[in-house]
Motif scaffolding. Sequence first.
Motif, short mmCIF file in Angstrom:
data_model
loop_
_atom_site.label_atom_id
_atom_site.label_comp_id
_atom_site.label_asym_id
_atom_site.label_seq_id
_atom_site.Cartn_x
_atom_site.Cartn_y
_atom_site.Cartn_z
N LYS A 1 0.84 -1.19 0.00
CA LYS A 1 0.00 0.00 0.00
C LYS A 1 0.88 1.24 0.00
O LYS A 1 2.03 1.20 0.46
N PRO A 2 0.37 2.34 -0.53
CA PRO A 2 1.15 3.57 -0.56
C PRO A 2 1.52 4.03 0.85
O PRO A 2 0.81 3.77 1.81
N GLU A 3 2.66 4.70 0.93
CA GLU A 3 3.10 5.25 2.21
C GLU A 3 2.41 6.60 2.47
O GLU A 3 1.87 7.23 1.57
N THR A 4 2.46 7.02 3.71
CA THR A 4 1.89 8.31 4.10
C THR A 4 2.96 9.38 4.04
O THR A 4 4.09 9.16 4.49
N ALA A 5 2.61 10.50 3.48
CA ALA A 5 3.56 11.61 3.40
C ALA A 5 3.85 12.14 4.81
O ALA A 5 2.92 12.51 5.53
N PRO A 6 5.11 12.18 5.23
CA PRO A 6 5.43 12.70 6.57
C PRO A 6 5.10 14.19 6.68
O PRO A 6 5.09 14.92 5.69
N ALA A 7 4.84 14.61 7.88
CA ALA A 7 4.58 16.03 8.12
C ALA A 7 5.78 16.88 7.71
O ALA A 7 6.92 16.52 8.00
#
Length: 331
Positions: free
Chosen positions: A99-105
């Motif tokens: 699954k795609p990763e989450t963009a870090p803050a």
Amino acid sequence: MPSKRNTAGVIPPRTLVILFSWLVVGSLGVIALGRGVHLDDVLSWPYSGINAFTPVEYLPAYVVLAVGFALRRNRLLIVSTLVIIAHLFWTLPELWPGKPETAPAGSAKVRMMSANLLYTNENAGRLGSQIRADGPDILVLEEATPLTLTAIEKTAALAAFPYREVHAQPNPFGIAVFSRFPLVEPELRSVADLPSLRLTVQVDAAHRFRLFAVHTGAPINGGSAPRWRSQLDNLRADVARTPIPVVLAGDFNATRDHRPFQRLLNDHLRDAHDVVGAGWTPTWNANHLVLPPLLRIDHVLASPQFAVTGYQVGAAFGSDHKPLIVDLALR
């Protein structure tokens, strides 16, 4: 009295099936053994061509397994099972879900599109609608020629990119980069007598990366395979010397089943396809009249500093390649 039919010398169908099955699985076994002992490091050709088709070329072994089971041929069962195990070992990582990763803050988001235009493609302008619909921040175009670039320019799709580095040629090795972000420190090098474009993308004051616009030669014979290997090895060496995060995008003419490409990944690069688990998404040959695309030779590779938040394969547009659209977030 009717004479008896002379059957001398006629091979029974069962025997023919067994012999043909052994021919098939024996050939595949030799190929698999050669790959297992890294014979492709010695013989760039023909192994560069053979290994490219790993996901599909071992499929006949599954038929042989069924034949061995139906005809109770234990040795045929054992050999075909071993070939299938090798096939699954090499192919399952390509199909493994993710699954795609989450963009870090605080990360800088970049959408990239890479497309091999096919230098004779009079319909290259069809890519314009995809460019407008997908809205990439950076566009990497291989086989950029006056013909293909003019066709896209006519669609006004390139007007959204204020920064560009264009090196068009009337042959398959023109290359161009269009960007919404400033492009600095461009470098057009000759690697194995073919152009290789590298430049720095200044996303914002705190985020920048080195972009390698990739188009290697194709390893289609004994003369071109060493040049292809040299280009991939050169990319690997240059990436190792680059002090900032890198992205490599384009047509590598290589699949995950080629050892020079695997060595690139082993040097702290990640294939965007593998990170998101995009599955069976071949990009070539997209304009074949009969066969569907079979090989994934177009890639976006990125340093670990990038989160991969999206990956998709675009639609055919007259080229023999499909475009890639990849979302990255630079930490």
